[in-house]
Design a protein around this motif. Structure first.
Motif, PDB file in Angstrom:
ATOM      1  N   MET A   1       5.783  14.625  10.586  1.00  0.00           N
ATOM      2  CA  MET A   1       5.504  13.325  11.186  1.00  0.00           C
ATOM      3  C   MET A   1       5.487  12.252  10.098  1.00  0.00           C
ATOM      4  N   PRO A   2       5.868  10.996  10.403  1.00  0.00           N
ATOM      5  CA  PRO A   2       5.866   9.948   9.389  1.00  0.00           C
ATOM      6  C   PRO A   2       4.446   9.625   8.941  1.00  0.00           C
ATOM      7  N   SER A   3       4.335   9.193   7.693  1.00  0.00           N
ATOM      8  CA  SER A   3       3.022   8.876   7.138  1.00  0.00           C
ATOM      9  C   SER A   3       2.449   7.627   7.789  1.00  0.00           C
ATOM     10  N   LEU A   4       1.147   7.678   8.117  1.00  0.00           N
ATOM     11  CA  LEU A   4       0.454   6.523   8.684  1.00  0.00           C
ATOM     12  C   LEU A   4      -0.257   5.706   7.609  1.00  0.00           C
ATOM     13  N   TYR A   5      -0.217   6.172   6.382  1.00  0.00           N
ATOM     14  CA  TYR A   5      -0.855   5.472   5.256  1.00  0.00           C
ATOM     15  C   TYR A   5      -0.136   4.137   5.042  1.00  0.00           C
ATOM     16  N   ARG A   6      -0.887   3.040   5.074  1.00  0.00           N
ATOM     17  CA  ARG A   6      -0.291   1.711   4.927  1.00  0.00           C
ATOM     18  C   ARG A   6      -1.144   0.853   3.993  1.00  0.00           C
ATOM     19  N   ILE A   7      -0.483  -0.101   3.351  1.00  0.00           N
ATOM     20  CA  ILE A   7      -1.169  -1.097   2.534  1.00  0.00           C
ATOM     21  C   ILE A   7      -0.780  -2.464   3.089  1.00  0.00           C
ATOM     22  N   TYR A   8      -1.764  -3.170   3.650  1.00  0.00           N
ATOM     23  CA  TYR A   8      -1.504  -4.441   4.314  1.00  0.00           C
ATOM     24  C   TYR A   8      -2.019  -5.608   3.468  1.00  0.00           C
ATOM     25  N   PHE A   9      -1.306  -6.727   3.590  1.00  0.00           N
ATOM     26  CA  PHE A   9      -1.747  -8.004   3.034  1.00  0.00           C
ATOM     27  C   PHE A   9      -1.603  -9.044   4.140  1.00  0.00           C
ATOM     28  N   SER A  10      -2.615  -9.869   4.329  1.00  0.00           N
ATOM     29  CA  SER A  10      -2.566 -10.869   5.391  1.00  0.00           C
ATOM     30  C   SER A  10      -3.017 -12.222   4.866  1.00  0.00           C
ATOM     31  N   TRP A  11      -2.443 -13.256   5.504  1.00  0.00           N
ATOM     32  CA  TRP A  11      -2.751 -14.643   5.147  1.00  0.00           C
ATOM     33  C   TRP A  11      -2.576 -15.460   6.410  1.00  0.00           C
ATOM     34  N   SER A  13      -1.969 -16.111   9.958  1.00  0.00           N
ATOM     35  CA  SER A  13      -1.392 -15.254  10.997  1.00  0.00           C
ATOM     36  C   SER A  13      -0.301 -14.327  10.472  1.00  0.00           C
ATOM     37  N   THR A  14      -0.014 -14.374   9.171  1.00  0.00           N
ATOM     38  CA  THR A  14       1.022 -13.526   8.572  1.00  0.00           C
ATOM     39  C   THR A  14       0.410 -12.218   8.095  1.00  0.00           C
ATOM     40  N   VAL A  15       0.969 -11.103   8.531  1.00  0.00           N
ATOM     41  CA  VAL A  15       0.509  -9.779   8.115  1.00  0.00           C
ATOM     42  C   VAL A  15       1.723  -8.989   7.624  1.00  0.00           C
ATOM     43  N   LEU A  16       1.655  -8.511   6.375  1.00  0.00           N
ATOM     44  CA  LEU A  16       2.745  -7.741   5.786  1.00  0.00           C
ATOM     45  C   LEU A  16       2.243  -6.371   5.356  1.00  0.00           C
ATOM     46  N   SER A  17       3.068  -5.374   5.562  1.00  0.00           N
ATOM     47  CA  SER A  17       2.805  -4.025   5.061  1.00  0.00           C
ATOM     48  C   SER A  17       3.806  -3.740   3.960  1.00  0.00           C
ATOM     49  N   LEU A  18       3.356  -3.198   2.828  1.00  0.00           N
ATOM     50  CA  LEU A  18       4.293  -2.875   1.752  1.00  0.00           C
ATOM     51  C   LEU A  18       5.372  -1.937   2.298  1.00  0.00           C
ATOM     52  N   PRO A  19       6.627  -2.194   1.976  1.00  0.00           N
ATOM     53  CA  PRO A  19       7.707  -1.380   2.566  1.00  0.00           C
ATOM     54  C   PRO A  19       7.685   0.070   2.104  1.00  0.00           C
ATOM     55  N   ILE A  20       7.244   0.306   0.866  1.00  0.00           N
ATOM     56  CA  ILE A  20       7.159   1.658   0.317  1.00  0.00           C
ATOM     57  C   ILE A  20       5.806   1.808  -0.367  1.00  0.00           C
ATOM     58  N   ASN A  21       5.063   2.843  -0.023  1.00  0.00           N
ATOM     59  CA  ASN A  21       3.769   3.060  -0.664  1.00  0.00           C
ATOM     60  C   ASN A  21       3.957   3.363  -2.151  1.00  0.00           C
ATOM     61  N   PRO A  22       3.084   2.818  -3.009  1.00  0.00           N
ATOM     62  CA  PRO A  22       3.205   3.082  -4.441  1.00  0.00           C
ATOM     63  C   PRO A  22       2.825   4.518  -4.792  1.00  0.00           C
ATOM     64  N   GLU A  23       3.207   4.946  -5.989  1.00  0.00           N
ATOM     65  CA  GLU A  23       2.859   6.290  -6.448  1.00  0.00           C
ATOM     66  C   GLU A  23       1.366   6.420  -6.693  1.00  0.00           C
ATOM     67  N   LYS A  24       0.728   5.336  -7.094  1.00  0.00           N
ATOM     68  CA  LYS A  24      -0.715   5.357  -7.344  1.00  0.00           C
ATOM     69  C   LYS A  24      -1.306   4.008  -6.967  1.00  0.00           C
ATOM     70  N   LEU A  25      -2.606   4.011  -6.693  1.00  0.00           N
ATOM     71  CA  LEU A  25      -3.293   2.805  -6.237  1.00  0.00           C
ATOM     72  C   LEU A  25      -4.620   2.662  -6.995  1.00  0.00           C
TER      73      LEU A  25
END
Length: 273
Positions: A1-11, A13-25
């Motif tokens: 199943m696809p990963s549900l892990y997401r990193i969001y940034f919002s400002w 009404s704009t909400v963006l999810s990073l297109p590719i999760n980083p190797e480390k956080l």
């Protein structure tokens, strides 16, 4: 199943999810303790308020859709680059929200690990043979609102002596202001300074900084279809408000500043109810 892990940034009404999760956080929170050398005792450390949290992310904005992308919708690199550069140029806080899931789809750490932040460093790089792709290094630093407040002097009949009010620097400031205005002979017996928001807002209205009791589901973004968790009788504070046409336009946090997520107005009631 696809990963549900997401990193969001919002400002707003704009909400963006990073297109590719980083190797480390990596997330860093350092202390600002004072270290001293005391005669006859040696080195000692005085605890102080910790410094602001920092998160550093390195990753890729791909120029085309890739099979392993974590974002549900493909957006060109220019969208992300404009978002972060605009946040820096306009000195606007954004909201960082990591939504964490195990590989089997089980959430962990809840939705309260995000926080409001400022973009303090943003670097992009193009590389040969990868036309259209942009590698980036992003650093965000925790933001705390320090909006000005107004002081209101309250008291009852009696004698008021400005020289006797030395309880706090704030009270001394008010005293000097009253003296300069030639009201030092006013008759008051009890004086106290009440700090309130500079704006006058009805208590029933939802605004940034309002405290409410949360009973309902909270979401990772203001438009997310699936809840990230549920709050029951939790006292919260409104941290951010986006377009009220969104299903969950109110970002809430606990009273210590830990963000839960986004909720609707119907799930936020006045504390004294």
């Amino acid at each position: 199943m696809p990963s549900l892990y997401r990193i969001y940034f919002s400002w707003d009404s704009t909400v963006l999810s990073l297109p590719i999760n980083p190797e480390k956080l990596p997330e860093t929170k350092e202390s600002d303790n004072g270290e001293y050398n005391v005669l006859g005792l040696g080195p000692v450390m005085q605890p102080r308020t910790p410094k602001l949290r920092k998160v550093t992310i390195s990753g890729l904005f791909p120029g085309r859709r890739l099979p392993w992308m974590s974002a549900a919708v493909f957006l060109p690199p220019s969208v992300y680059i404009t978002f972060f550069k605009s946040a820096m140029d306009q000195k606007r806080p954004i909201v960082y929200t990591p939504v964490r899931y195990y590989e089997n789809g089980t959430p962990f750490l809840g939705g309260g690990m995000g926080f409001e932040c400022l973009v303090t460093s943003f670097k992009t790089e193009e590389r040969g043979g990868e036309t259209g792709d942009f590698y980036f290094d992003l650093t965000i630093t925790e933001y705390k609102d320090f909006s000005p407040q107004k002081a209101v002097l309250q008291g009852s009949s009696g004698n008021f002596s400005p020289a006797a009010t030395t309880a706090s620097s704030a009270l001394n400031t008010v005293t000097r202001a009253l003296s300069a205005a030639a009201v030092a002979t006013s008759t008051v017996s009890a004086v106290k300074v009440i700090l309130t928001p500079a704006r006058s807002i009805q208590s029933s209205k939802l605004y940034v900084g309002a405290q409410r009791k949360a009973n309902g589901k909270y979401y990772s973004t203001s438009t997310a279809p699936t809840p990230a968790g549920t709050l029951s009788g939790q006292q919260v504070q409104v941290r951010r408000i986006v377009s009220r046409t969104n299903p969950h336009p109110y970002c809430v946090q606990d009273l210590s500043g830990v963000v839960f997520g986004w909720m609707s107005a119907s799930d936020l009631t006045e504390v004294n109810r």
